[in-house]
Design an enzyme around this catalytic site. Structure first.
Site, PDB file in Angstrom:
ATOM      1  N   LYS A  11      60.749  90.610  43.640  1.00 14.29           N
ATOM      2  CA  LYS A  11      60.419  89.407  42.863  1.00 14.29           C
ATOM      3  C   LYS A  11      59.224  88.658  43.462  1.00 14.29           C
ATOM      4  O   LYS A  11      58.823  88.907  44.607  1.00 14.29           O
ATOM      5  CB  LYS A  11      61.665  88.529  42.771  1.00 14.29           C
ATOM      6  CG  LYS A  11      62.805  89.215  42.006  1.00 14.29           C
ATOM      7  CD  LYS A  11      63.948  88.256  41.754  1.00 14.29           C
ATOM      8  CE  LYS A  11      65.065  88.929  40.979  1.00 14.29           C
ATOM      9  NZ  LYS A  11      66.128  87.981  40.619  1.00 14.29           N
ATOM     10  N   TYR A  51      64.902  89.082  30.572  1.00 16.37           N
ATOM     11  CA  TYR A  51      66.139  88.375  30.936  1.00 16.37           C
ATOM     12  C   TYR A  51      66.828  87.762  29.719  1.00 16.37           C
ATOM     13  O   TYR A  51      67.597  86.811  29.865  1.00 16.37           O
ATOM     14  CB  TYR A  51      65.828  87.292  31.975  1.00 16.37           C
ATOM     15  CG  TYR A  51      65.733  87.825  33.390  1.00 16.37           C
ATOM     16  CD1 TYR A  51      66.843  88.389  34.019  1.00 16.37           C
ATOM     17  CD2 TYR A  51      64.554  87.750  34.123  1.00 16.37           C
ATOM     18  CE1 TYR A  51      66.784  88.871  35.316  1.00 16.37           C
ATOM     19  CE2 TYR A  51      64.481  88.229  35.424  1.00 16.37           C
ATOM     20  CZ  TYR A  51      65.600  88.789  36.014  1.00 16.37           C
ATOM     21  OH  TYR A  51      65.551  89.258  37.302  1.00 16.37           O
ATOM     22  N   ASN A 114      65.499  85.107  44.724  1.00 14.47           N
ATOM     23  CA  ASN A 114      66.392  85.905  45.567  1.00 14.47           C
ATOM     24  C   ASN A 114      65.817  87.287  45.905  1.00 14.47           C
ATOM     25  O   ASN A 114      66.553  88.255  46.099  1.00 14.47           O
ATOM     26  CB  ASN A 114      67.790  85.989  44.945  1.00 14.47           C
ATOM     27  CG  ASN A 114      67.807  86.681  43.597  1.00 14.47           C
ATOM     28  OD1 ASN A 114      66.760  87.025  43.060  1.00 14.47           O
ATOM     29  ND2 ASN A 114      68.982  86.898  43.053  1.00 14.47           N
ATOM     30  N   HIS A 117      65.772  92.335  42.429  1.00 19.11           N
ATOM     31  CA  HIS A 117      66.719  92.548  41.334  1.00 19.11           C
ATOM     32  C   HIS A 117      67.304  93.945  41.465  1.00 19.11           C
ATOM     33  O   HIS A 117      66.610  94.869  41.884  1.00 19.11           O
ATOM     34  CB  HIS A 117      65.981  92.417  39.995  1.00 19.11           C
ATOM     35  CG  HIS A 117      66.773  92.876  38.815  1.00 19.11           C
ATOM     36  ND1 HIS A 117      67.741  92.105  38.225  1.00 19.11           N
ATOM     37  CD2 HIS A 117      66.746  94.047  38.117  1.00 19.11           C
ATOM     38  CE1 HIS A 117      68.277  92.770  37.209  1.00 19.11           C
ATOM     39  NE2 HIS A 117      67.694  93.948  37.128  1.00 19.11           N
ATOM     40  N   GLU A 128      66.201  98.742  31.490  1.00 20.17           N
ATOM     41  CA  GLU A 128      65.235  97.987  32.302  1.00 20.17           C
ATOM     42  C   GLU A 128      64.098  98.879  32.781  1.00 20.17           C
ATOM     43  O   GLU A 128      62.932  98.451  32.824  1.00 20.17           O
ATOM     44  CB  GLU A 128      65.977  97.321  33.466  1.00 20.17           C
ATOM     45  CG  GLU A 128      66.914  96.221  32.968  1.00 20.17           C
ATOM     46  CD  GLU A 128      67.843  95.648  34.026  1.00 20.17           C
ATOM     47  OE1 GLU A 128      68.623  94.756  33.672  1.00 20.17           O
ATOM     48  OE2 GLU A 128      67.787  96.080  35.197  1.00 20.17           O
TER      49      GLU A 128
HETATM   50  P1  CMP Z   1      69.041  88.869  39.050  1.00 17.66           P
HETATM   51  O1  CMP Z   1      70.048  89.697  39.742  1.00 17.66           O
HETATM   52  O2  CMP Z   1      67.684  89.392  38.847  1.00 17.66           O
HETATM   53  O3  CMP Z   1      69.649  88.453  37.617  1.00 17.66           O
HETATM   54  C1  CMP Z   1      69.484  87.211  37.010  1.00 17.66           C
HETATM   55  C2  CMP Z   1      68.707  86.263  37.847  1.00 17.66           C
HETATM   56  O4  CMP Z   1      68.856  84.898  37.492  1.00 17.66           O
HETATM   57  C3  CMP Z   1      69.224  86.309  39.287  1.00 17.66           C
HETATM   58  O5  CMP Z   1      68.906  87.501  39.888  1.00 17.66           O
HETATM   59  C4  CMP Z   1      68.569  85.078  39.862  1.00 17.66           C
HETATM   60  O6  CMP Z   1      67.181  85.265  40.130  1.00 17.66           O
HETATM   61  C5  CMP Z   1      68.721  84.138  38.671  1.00 17.66           C
HETATM   62  N1  CMP Z   1      69.941  83.348  38.788  1.00 17.66           N
HETATM   63  C6  CMP Z   1      71.201  83.759  38.721  1.00 17.66           C
HETATM   64  N2  CMP Z   1      72.074  82.741  38.849  1.00 17.66           N
HETATM   65  C7  CMP Z   1      71.333  81.657  38.986  1.00 17.66           C
HETATM   66  C8  CMP Z   1      71.630  80.296  39.151  1.00 17.66           C
HETATM   67  N3  CMP Z   1      72.898  79.858  39.186  1.00 17.66           N
HETATM   68  N4  CMP Z   1      70.610  79.447  39.264  1.00 17.66           N
HETATM   69  C9  CMP Z   1      69.330  79.891  39.192  1.00 17.66           C
HETATM   70  N5  CMP Z   1      68.982  81.190  39.034  1.00 17.66           N
HETATM   71  C10 CMP Z   1      69.967  82.058  38.944  1.00 17.66           C
END
Ligand code: CMP
Length: 140
Positions: A11, A51, A114, A117, A128
């Site tokens: 990311k 998303y 984070n 993914h 995806e």
């Molecule tokens: P990912 O696993 O890519 O899937 C959805 C993404 O949304 C997740 O990682 C985070 O980057 C984001 N995400 C998921 N939960 C939250 C949350 N509670 N607040 C903000 N971002 C979130």
């Protein structure tokens, strides 16, 4: 896509912080083979499409802005039991809950930024992967 494959993307936070090298090293050392890889910047609309499943969630707009803020590195990976093993390697969505030594525990900043993914099913991995790569690119 064969079920021994999964999809991932490094990311924007991790790419701009210079963590793509150590993250790819950790992925390869865990036994994953890189089938396809590119560096690309999504538009907010493209991030929104990727998303779309989270469209109703309160974090959707922020997630789309964040995911289109800088380059990302999507990849298709191959290994036996790829989807599950990769989710173990990256750790929990919220890095505060990610196990010691996982990619998110090492490199993620927050639940949104984070670092990486990982697809949550073989079916979603195929969808995806097709979002970023052509059939030819996935032929390897
Ligand atoms: P990912 O696993 O890519 O899937 C959805 C993404 O949304 C997740 O990682 C985070 O980057 C984001 N995400 C998921 N939960 C939250 C949350 N509670 N607040 C903000 N971002 C979130």
């Amino acid at each position: 896509m064969p079920t021994n494959r999964t999809f991932t993307m490094i990311k924007p936070d991790a790419v701009s912080d210079g963590f793509s090298g150590p993250i790819i090293q950790q992925i390869e050392e865990a036994g994953f083979k890189i089938i396809a890889l590119k560096k690309i910047k999504l538009s907010p609309e493209e991030a929104g499409k990727f998303y779309e499943v989270h469209k109703e969630r309160p974090f959707y707009q922020s997630l789309c802005d964040y995911m289109s803020s800088n380059d990302i590195i999507p990849m298709v990976l191959e290994k036996e039991n790829a989807m599950e093993d990769f989710r173990t390697l990256i750790g929990a969505t919220n890095p505060a809950n990610a196990a010691e030594g996982t990619i998110r525990q090492r490199f993620a900043k927050s639940i949104e930024a984070n670092a990486i993914h990982g697809s949550d099913s073989d079916e979603n991995a195929a969808i995806e992967a097709a979002f970023f790569f052509s059939e030819k690119e996935l032929k390897n």
